[in-house]
Design a protein around this motif. Structure first.
Motif, PDB file in Angstrom:
ATOM      1  N   VAL A 169       1.151  -0.974  -0.078  1.00  0.00           N
ATOM      2  CA  VAL A 169       0.476   0.090   0.024  1.00  0.00           C
ATOM      3  C   VAL A 169       0.933   1.463   0.108  1.00  0.00           C
ATOM      4  O   VAL A 169       1.836   1.307   0.740  1.00  0.00           O
ATOM      5  N   TYR A 170       0.918   2.455  -1.234  1.00  0.00           N
ATOM      6  CA  TYR A 170       0.951   3.248  -1.240  1.00  0.00           C
ATOM      7  C   TYR A 170       0.141   4.323  -0.725  1.00  0.00           C
ATOM      8  O   TYR A 170      -0.173   4.011  -0.610  1.00  0.00           O
ATOM      9  N   THR A 171       0.581   4.655   0.708  1.00  0.00           N
ATOM     10  CA  THR A 171      -0.049   5.929   1.443  1.00  0.00           C
ATOM     11  C   THR A 171       0.800   7.298   1.564  1.00  0.00           C
ATOM     12  O   THR A 171       1.747   7.545   1.578  1.00  0.00           O
ATOM     13  N   SER A 172      -0.719   8.717   1.686  1.00  0.00           N
ATOM     14  CA  SER A 172      -0.049   9.606   1.593  1.00  0.00           C
ATOM     15  C   SER A 172      -1.104   9.990   3.612  1.00  0.00           C
ATOM     16  O   SER A 172      -0.466  10.608   3.788  1.00  0.00           O
ATOM     17  N   VAL A 173      -1.706   9.109   4.410  1.00  0.00           N
ATOM     18  CA  VAL A 173      -1.588   9.245   5.195  1.00  0.00           C
ATOM     19  C   VAL A 173      -0.676   9.267   6.241  1.00  0.00           C
ATOM     20  O   VAL A 173       0.663   8.238   6.289  1.00  0.00           O
ATOM     21  N   ASP A 174      -1.037  10.600   6.956  1.00  0.00           N
ATOM     22  CA  ASP A 174       0.259  10.227   7.941  1.00  0.00           C
ATOM     23  C   ASP A 174       0.266   9.005   8.490  1.00  0.00           C
ATOM     24  O   ASP A 174      -0.747   8.299   9.440  1.00  0.00           O
ATOM     25  N   LEU A 175       1.648   8.112   9.199  1.00  0.00           N
ATOM     26  CA  LEU A 175       1.573   7.354   9.625  1.00  0.00           C
ATOM     27  C   LEU A 175       1.031   7.218  10.950  1.00  0.00           C
ATOM     28  O   LEU A 175      -0.052   6.180  11.330  1.00  0.00           O
ATOM     29  N   VAL A 176       1.178   8.329  11.843  1.00  0.00           N
ATOM     30  CA  VAL A 176       0.487   7.390  13.253  1.00  0.00           C
ATOM     31  C   VAL A 176      -1.264   8.118  12.826  1.00  0.00           C
ATOM     32  O   VAL A 176      -1.702   7.166  13.904  1.00  0.00           O
ATOM     33  N   TYR A 177      -1.804   7.606  11.806  1.00  0.00           N
ATOM     34  CA  TYR A 177      -3.356   7.096  11.597  1.00  0.00           C
ATOM     35  C   TYR A 177      -3.848   5.605  10.438  1.00  0.00           C
ATOM     36  O   TYR A 177      -3.764   4.919  11.234  1.00  0.00           O
ATOM     37  N   SER A 178      -2.297   5.712  10.139  1.00  0.00           N
ATOM     38  CA  SER A 178      -3.245   4.476   9.612  1.00  0.00           C
ATOM     39  C   SER A 178      -1.912   3.298   9.252  1.00  0.00           C
ATOM     40  O   SER A 178      -1.972   2.080   9.089  1.00  0.00           O
ATOM     41  N   GLU A 179      -0.666   3.642  10.318  1.00  0.00           N
ATOM     42  CA  GLU A 179      -0.130   2.399  11.131  1.00  0.00           C
ATOM     43  C   GLU A 179      -1.207   1.811  11.797  1.00  0.00           C
ATOM     44  O   GLU A 179      -1.346   0.357  12.391  1.00  0.00           O
ATOM     45  N   PRO A 180      -1.611   2.268  12.923  1.00  0.00           N
ATOM     46  CA  PRO A 180      -2.750   1.315  13.529  1.00  0.00           C
ATOM     47  C   PRO A 180      -3.644  -0.027  12.834  1.00  0.00           C
ATOM     48  O   PRO A 180      -3.975  -0.187  12.871  1.00  0.00           O
ATOM     49  N   PHE A 181      -4.064   1.508  11.973  1.00  0.00           N
ATOM     50  CA  PHE A 181      -5.789   0.789  10.512  1.00  0.00           C
ATOM     51  C   PHE A 181      -4.750  -0.762   9.713  1.00  0.00           C
ATOM     52  O   PHE A 181      -5.115  -1.734   9.924  1.00  0.00           O
ATOM     53  N   PHE A 182      -3.294  -0.449   9.804  1.00  0.00           N
ATOM     54  CA  PHE A 182      -3.165  -1.488   9.021  1.00  0.00           C
ATOM     55  C   PHE A 182      -3.010  -2.339   9.596  1.00  0.00           C
ATOM     56  O   PHE A 182      -2.946  -3.846   9.447  1.00  0.00           O
ATOM     57  N   ARG A 183      -2.154  -2.319  11.289  1.00  0.00           N
ATOM     58  CA  ARG A 183      -2.221  -3.700  12.465  1.00  0.00           C
ATOM     59  C   ARG A 183      -3.016  -4.226  12.772  1.00  0.00           C
ATOM     60  O   ARG A 183      -4.153  -5.255  12.497  1.00  0.00           O
ATOM     61  N   GLN A 241      -4.776  -8.152  11.687  1.00  0.00           N
ATOM     62  CA  GLN A 241      -5.234  -8.810  13.188  1.00  0.00           C
ATOM     63  C   GLN A 241      -5.984  -9.518  12.593  1.00  0.00           C
ATOM     64  O   GLN A 241      -6.780 -11.119  12.836  1.00  0.00           O
ATOM     65  N   ASP A 242      -7.370  -8.908  11.773  1.00  0.00           N
ATOM     66  CA  ASP A 242      -8.122  -9.484  11.064  1.00  0.00           C
ATOM     67  C   ASP A 242      -7.947 -10.338   9.748  1.00  0.00           C
ATOM     68  O   ASP A 242      -9.198 -11.119   9.774  1.00  0.00           O
ATOM     69  N   THR A 243      -7.648  -9.649   8.984  1.00  0.00           N
ATOM     70  CA  THR A 243      -7.634 -10.709   7.696  1.00  0.00           C
ATOM     71  C   THR A 243      -6.231 -12.046   7.551  1.00  0.00           C
ATOM     72  O   THR A 243      -6.003 -12.814   6.590  1.00  0.00           O
ATOM     73  N   GLY A 244      -5.018 -11.859   8.774  1.00  0.00           N
ATOM     74  CA  GLY A 244      -3.824 -12.262   8.198  1.00  0.00           C
ATOM     75  C   GLY A 244      -3.288 -11.970   6.707  1.00  0.00           C
ATOM     76  O   GLY A 244      -1.873 -12.418   6.745  1.00  0.00           O
TER      77      GLY A 244
END
Length: 345
Positions: A37-51, A55-58
């Protein structure tokens, strides 16, 4: 003569070999699923979403982030450069103009997510090349130690007012990210000549043009600037950290332009290496639960559909700029071509 034939129970050599092969295959580890995923979303918001997605999909997320100075433009240039052999699967953009650039360049691949059916049609590409969700607004962030409420700026044109010293005002260079989108929106609404003149006057006044919206926020919250233009997510960080700041939505009066709301967009990269995982990620991102979480985390402040989110900022009755994304995109190149010589030394 006594027969020396093999016992019927003795397996042939090929049977043993086949059995060994099957046992070997059953023991081999499955290939790890991943999505780039290439993203311009700030890491402080995108990183928790990625994690949470992992966790939910593997499925493992391999992110590529922007840098503040280049913002979305750097990622867009990378995607264009890699077009012949894509490395990315998904582009999650914090704005929309550069997503439209990629669509025009043939970098994107249509995908219509079943989770996007209730997003208003204006926020979905009719052919499925991108989907918009959760927006941020362009706002003033004001240092409350330096300005009293009666002195807060109320309009973009206040940045030209003599009552505000130019050295006390800040804005990101209008060549990248949401500031470039705002410049293109002004070109579309007030005309190219007036919009270029506005930015030229700001530069000649000596307004501080810096390398990103978060830089504007930091300078205002630290008292080095009285106010500046930024995005609601950046301003919200300062508010949540207890800094002496206030947020002002510009041009809210009758007949005024209104605040520009810029949505997130997500798109699938054409011929990316992991198409199945790309679709899974896009579906997950466009869930109601995801949009609600992004609003309540502070990344987005405006939901584009009812998702039960409580925005950290008061947005009831917000007057927004009436402009289409197509109009913004149609003016983007001219805005960048005319403003680049002013702001690139």
């Amino acid at each position: 003569m006594v027969s020396r034939s093999k016992p019927a129970c003795a397996p042939a050599a090929w049977v043993l070999s086949l059995t060994a092969l099957l046992l070997c295959c059953s023991c081999a580890p499955r290939a790890k699923r991943e999505v780039v995923v290439y993203t311009s979303v700030d890491l402080v918001y995108s990183e928790p979403f990625f994690r949470q997605f992992e966790q939910d999909t593997g499925i493992t997320v391999k992110p590529k982030y922007d840098i503040e100075a280049a913002k979305t433009t750097g990622l867009v240039n990378a995607l264009i450069a890699e077009q012949a052999k894509p490395r990315a699967d998904v582009f999650w953009n914090g704005e929309i103009a550069q997503t439209l650039v990629l669509q025009e360049r043939g970098v994107l691949q249509p995908y219509v997510s079943p989770n996007a059916t209730d997003i208003p049609a204006a926020y979905r590409d009719p052919e499925g090349y991108w989907t918009a969700f959760g927006g941020r607004a362009r706002v003033f962030i004001v240092n409350t130690n330096l300005l009293q409420p009666e002195d807060y700026p109320a309009s973009l044109w206040d940045m030209l007012a003599d009552r505000y010293p130019a050295a006390s005002i800040g804005v990101a260079k209008p060549l990248f990210g949401t500031t470039a989108t705002q410049a293109a929106a002004l070109y579309a609404t007030i005309g190219a000549e007036a919009a270029r003149a506005f930015f030229l006057q700001l530069e000649r006044r000596g307004v501080s043009f810096v390398d990103g919206n978060s830089v504007v926020r930091d300078l205002v919250q630290d008292g080095q600037l009285a106010f500046g233009l930024t995005d609601t997510d950046d301003a919200l960080v300062a508010l949540q950290n207890g800094k002496p700041v206030a947020v002002v939505f510009p041009d809210q009066g009758e007949g005024e332009l209104g605040a520009l709301v810029i949505p997130n967009t997500v798109a699938m990269v054409r011929a990316g290496p992991n198409p199945e995982e790309a679709r899974a990620f896009i579906d997950y991102l466009l869930r109601h639960e995801s949009e609600r979480a992004l609003v309540e985390s502070g990344w987005c402040q405006v939901a584009l559909r009812p998702v039960g989110a409580r925005s950290p900022l008061e947005i009831a009755g917000l007057r927004t700029m009436e402009i289409t994304f197509e109009a913004i995109f149609a003016n983007l190149n001219q805005a960048l071509d005319e403003l680049r010589p002013i702001f690139v030394n």
